[in-house]
Design a protein around this motif. Structure first.
Motif, PDB file in Angstrom:
ATOM      1  N   ALA A  86       0.826  -1.207   0.000  1.00 61.18           N
ATOM      2  CA  ALA A  86       0.000   0.000   0.000  1.00 61.18           C
ATOM      3  C   ALA A  86       0.861   1.257   0.000  1.00 61.18           C
ATOM      4  N   GLU A  87       1.952   1.233   0.762  1.00 60.73           N
ATOM      5  CA  GLU A  87       2.855   2.381   0.797  1.00 60.73           C
ATOM      6  C   GLU A  87       3.566   2.545  -0.544  1.00 60.73           C
ATOM      7  N   LEU A  88       3.936   1.440  -1.177  1.00 59.47           N
ATOM      8  CA  LEU A  88       4.611   1.521  -2.476  1.00 59.47           C
ATOM      9  C   LEU A  88       3.657   2.041  -3.552  1.00 59.47           C
ATOM     10  N   ASP A  89       2.390   1.601  -3.521  1.00 59.29           N
ATOM     11  CA  ASP A  89       1.397   2.185  -4.426  1.00 59.29           C
ATOM     12  C   ASP A  89       1.416   3.706  -4.314  1.00 59.29           C
ATOM     13  N   ARG A  90       1.385   4.188  -3.083  1.00 53.20           N
ATOM     14  CA  ARG A  90       1.292   5.626  -2.834  1.00 53.20           C
ATOM     15  C   ARG A  90       2.574   6.347  -3.222  1.00 53.20           C
ATOM     16  N   ARG A  91       3.726   5.784  -2.845  1.00 56.36           N
ATOM     17  CA  ARG A  91       5.008   6.458  -3.078  1.00 56.36           C
ATOM     18  C   ARG A  91       5.334   6.551  -4.564  1.00 56.36           C
ATOM     19  N   LEU A  92       5.060   5.498  -5.321  1.00 58.16           N
ATOM     20  CA  LEU A  92       5.338   5.544  -6.759  1.00 58.16           C
ATOM     21  C   LEU A  92       4.475   6.598  -7.438  1.00 58.16           C
ATOM     22  N   ALA A  93       3.209   6.685  -7.036  1.00 57.08           N
ATOM     23  CA  ALA A  93       2.338   7.715  -7.608  1.00 57.08           C
ATOM     24  C   ALA A  93       2.858   9.102  -7.267  1.00 57.08           C
ATOM     25  N   ALA A  94       3.225   9.311  -6.014  1.00 59.48           N
ATOM     26  CA  ALA A  94       3.711  10.626  -5.601  1.00 59.48           C
ATOM     27  C   ALA A  94       5.000  10.990  -6.322  1.00 59.48           C
ATOM     28  N   PHE A  95       5.898  10.041  -6.493  1.00 60.64           N
ATOM     29  CA  PHE A  95       7.190  10.309  -7.114  1.00 60.64           C
ATOM     30  C   PHE A  95       7.038  10.732  -8.566  1.00 60.64           C
ATOM     31  N   THR A  96       6.102  10.121  -9.277  1.00 63.37           N
ATOM     32  CA  THR A  96       5.917  10.422 -10.693  1.00 63.37           C
ATOM     33  C   THR A  96       4.882  11.516 -10.930  1.00 63.37           C
ATOM     34  N   GLY A  97       4.255  12.010  -9.874  1.00 64.59           N
ATOM     35  CA  GLY A  97       3.234  13.036 -10.024  1.00 64.59           C
ATOM     36  C   GLY A  97       1.891  12.505 -10.458  1.00 64.59           C
ATOM     37  N   SER A  98       1.638  11.217 -10.243  1.00 64.74           N
ATOM     38  CA  SER A  98       0.372  10.594 -10.621  1.00 64.74           C
ATOM     39  C   SER A  98      -0.610  10.629  -9.455  1.00 64.74           C
ATOM     40  N   ALA A  99      -1.890  10.458  -9.766  1.00 65.57           N
ATOM     41  CA  ALA A  99      -2.912  10.519  -8.723  1.00 65.57           C
ATOM     42  C   ALA A  99      -2.965   9.245  -7.892  1.00 65.57           C
ATOM     43  N   ALA A 100      -2.721   8.091  -8.496  1.00 63.69           N
ATOM     44  CA  ALA A 100      -2.851   6.820  -7.786  1.00 63.69           C
ATOM     45  C   ALA A 100      -1.955   5.783  -8.447  1.00 63.69           C
ATOM     46  N   GLY A 101      -1.684   4.700  -7.722  1.00 61.95           N
ATOM     47  CA  GLY A 101      -0.812   3.662  -8.251  1.00 61.95           C
ATOM     48  C   GLY A 101      -1.249   2.277  -7.827  1.00 61.95           C
ATOM     49  N   LEU A 102      -0.778   1.286  -8.555  1.00 59.68           N
ATOM     50  CA  LEU A 102      -1.095  -0.110  -8.272  1.00 59.68           C
ATOM     51  C   LEU A 102       0.101  -0.969  -8.653  1.00 59.68           C
ATOM     52  N   VAL A 103       0.649  -1.683  -7.674  1.00 60.21           N
ATOM     53  CA  VAL A 103       1.847  -2.492  -7.878  1.00 60.21           C
ATOM     54  C   VAL A 103       1.467  -3.883  -8.360  1.00 60.21           C
ATOM     55  N   PHE A 104       2.160  -4.340  -9.396  1.00 57.36           N
ATOM     56  CA  PHE A 104       2.023  -5.683  -9.957  1.00 57.36           C
ATOM     57  C   PHE A 104       3.284  -6.486  -9.619  1.00 57.36           C
ATOM     58  N   SER A 105       3.264  -7.765  -9.939  1.00 56.48           N
ATOM     59  CA  SER A 105       4.427  -8.601  -9.635  1.00 56.48           C
ATOM     60  C   SER A 105       5.528  -8.494 -10.675  1.00 56.48           C
ATOM     61  N   SER A 106       5.269  -7.841 -11.816  1.00 51.95           N
ATOM     62  CA  SER A 106       6.319  -7.602 -12.809  1.00 51.95           C
ATOM     63  C   SER A 106       5.902  -6.454 -13.707  1.00 51.95           C
ATOM     64  N   GLY A 107       6.878  -5.846 -14.352  1.00 52.05           N
ATOM     65  CA  GLY A 107       6.585  -4.817 -15.321  1.00 52.05           C
ATOM     66  C   GLY A 107       5.854  -5.367 -16.526  1.00 52.05           C
ATOM     67  N   TYR A 108       6.147  -6.592 -16.900  1.00 48.63           N
ATOM     68  CA  TYR A 108       5.461  -7.240 -18.015  1.00 48.63           C
ATOM     69  C   TYR A 108       3.960  -7.303 -17.736  1.00 48.63           C
ATOM     70  N   LEU A 109       3.603  -7.739 -16.536  1.00 43.57           N
ATOM     71  CA  LEU A 109       2.189  -7.846 -16.190  1.00 43.57           C
ATOM     72  C   LEU A 109       1.543  -6.475 -16.029  1.00 43.57           C
ATOM     73  N   ALA A 110       2.314  -5.473 -15.628  1.00 40.79           N
ATOM     74  CA  ALA A 110       1.763  -4.121 -15.545  1.00 40.79           C
ATOM     75  C   ALA A 110       1.313  -3.653 -16.930  1.00 40.79           C
ATOM     76  N   ASN A 111       2.114  -3.913 -17.958  1.00 38.23           N
ATOM     77  CA  ASN A 111       1.704  -3.548 -19.318  1.00 38.23           C
ATOM     78  C   ASN A 111       0.499  -4.357 -19.781  1.00 38.23           C
ATOM     79  N   LEU A 112       0.496  -5.656 -19.499  1.00 36.19           N
ATOM     80  CA  LEU A 112      -0.667  -6.466 -19.851  1.00 36.19           C
ATOM     81  C   LEU A 112      -1.911  -5.935 -19.151  1.00 36.19           C
ATOM     82  N   GLY A 113      -1.774  -5.603 -17.873  1.00 32.64           N
ATOM     83  CA  GLY A 113      -2.919  -5.125 -17.112  1.00 32.64           C
ATOM     84  C   GLY A 113      -3.443  -3.805 -17.618  1.00 32.64           C
ATOM     85  N   ALA A 114      -2.543  -2.861 -17.906  1.00 35.99           N
ATOM     86  CA  ALA A 114      -2.970  -1.534 -18.345  1.00 35.99           C
ATOM     87  C   ALA A 114      -3.677  -1.589 -19.695  1.00 35.99           C
ATOM     88  N   VAL A 115      -3.067  -2.259 -20.669  1.00 32.58           N
ATOM     89  CA  VAL A 115      -3.622  -2.245 -22.023  1.00 32.58           C
ATOM     90  C   VAL A 115      -4.898  -3.083 -22.106  1.00 32.58           C
TER      91      VAL A 115
END
Length: 390
Positions: A86-115
């Protein structure tokens, strides 16, 4: 005409295909390494800031393993979300200037999830020709109509958006392209996307931690941080030296992925030690804001070395990736071997990772590289240039 007789050996076609790849110089082999990269200078990994061996993330990971265990024990919707996640969701969003974040188990799955979460049947997805394989696979799995546009061609994107029949459209691009090391024209892409009522998905994998004054990524540097029609994806396994990925964007985007994103819902959550290591890496970036500039400086100097020797490379790397194009697969493999003989480990990219005739060495800069490392690289590339200078 008689039906073909089935082979009695179901593996014969696999062996035959492997033999064809061998003849074409396209076989891949796993090469286990030691903790110190077998004593070689590491110019092949994506550890752009040198944080994978930094004691601060390592100690944070060890503490998390003692407190939470080595695994997350389930999907994030069941038992796989700890306070670290939960803290990593928040910190990544804050660092990049985004409103919210959601951590996945890999960057590959993050792209699959987003698209796949934001596009589907009856939608249009527009993808740059040189996007990462995870984006390519995400486009295919979305079941949307997919248009592939030439590399960094904003006019082609605009034409595809203007000519569409679909109400909803998604434009997806790498921020920094993983082989060529150049940067997407994000401001221009966003202007076109907004004019046509679409959304822009930007994969910050090779930009996070390197691009921008504090390493906040290409979208932030382009002035797009927090825009509601911009979605970021990223990985924690490169500049942050950990493991995992994330999607960042408007709360509506994150809520949609939590409710419907199959790569999020049906996957075991990121392990707590990796989440803790990424959080500690963000702390390091806050404490040492000069790290991104050092990584970019090393990349520019590496490119200058290659160019000065007459090798084909990028004139101005956008981040930490520096290609050295050699043409045919066998030439790239031999050049990587020459570099290893000089004490330097480099990446070797061949088709299908790159187009035919564009096999290359991929050098990756690191903020912690010293003068002696660059001197060794120069000696290695001098021999390579003597063999393969165009």
């Amino acid at each position: 005409m008689t039906d073909p007789v089935p082979s009695t050996d179901p593996l014969a076609r696999l062996r035959s295909a492997a033999e064809r790849r061998e003849r074409a110089g396209l076989r891949r082999r796993l090469r286990p390494r030691s903790g110190d990269h077998d004593g070689l200078i590491d110019l092949a990994s994506n550890d752009y800031l040198g944080l994978s061996r930094d004691p601060r993330p390592a100690e944070a990971a060890a503490r998390a393993a003692r407190e939470y265990g080595t695994g997350s024990t389930g999907s994030r919707l069941v038992t796989g979300t700890t306070h670290l996640h939960a803290e990593l969701d928040r910190r990544l969003a804050a660092f990049t200037g985004s409103a919210a974040g959601l951590v996945f188990s890999s960057g590959y799955l993050a792209n699959l999830g987003a698209v796949t979460g934001l596009a589907g049947p009856g939608h249009l997805v527009i993808s740059d020709r040189t996007n990462h394989a995870s984006i390519v696979d995400a486009c295919r799995l979305s079941r949307a109509r997919v248009v592939i546009v030439p590399h960094r061609d904003v006019a082609a994107v605009e034409r595809a958006l203007a000519d569409r029949d679909e109400e909803h459209a998604l434009v997806v691009t790498d921020a920094v392209f993983s082989v060529d090391g150049d940067e997407a024209p994000l401001a221009d892409l966003h202007r076109v996307v907004r004019a046509h009522g679409a959304m822009l998905v930007v994969d910050e994998a090779h930009a996070l931690g390197v691009v921008g004054d504090r390493g906040q990524g290409s979208a932030h540097a382009a002035g797009l941080a927090g825009e509601p029609d911009v979605v970021l994806t990223l990985t924690l396994s490169k500049s942050l030296g950990a493991q995992g990925g994330a999607v960042l964007g408007a709360p509506e985007v994150i809520e949609t992925l939590v409710d419907t994103g199959r790569p999020f819902i049906f996957d075991t959550g990121l392990n707590p030690p990796a989440a803790a290591a990424a959080l500690a890496a963000l702390d390091v970036l806050d404490a040492e804001p000069g790290l991104p500039a050092r990584a970019r400086d090393r990349a520019r100097r590496m490119a200058a070395i290659a160019a000065g020797l007459g090798l084909e490379t990028t004139a101005a790397p956008a981040a930490a990736v520096v290609p050295v194009v050699l043409g045919e697969p066998d030439a790239a493999v031999k050049a990587a071997e020459v570099c290893a003989e000089h004490g330097v480990r480099v990446g070797c990219f061949r088709p299908p990772s790159v187009p035919e005739g564009r096999a290359c060495l991929r050098l990756t800069a690191r903020a912690t590289l010293g003068e002696a490392d660059l001197t060794t690289l120069r000696a290695a590339l001098t021999e390579v240039a003597g063999l393969y200078r165009p």
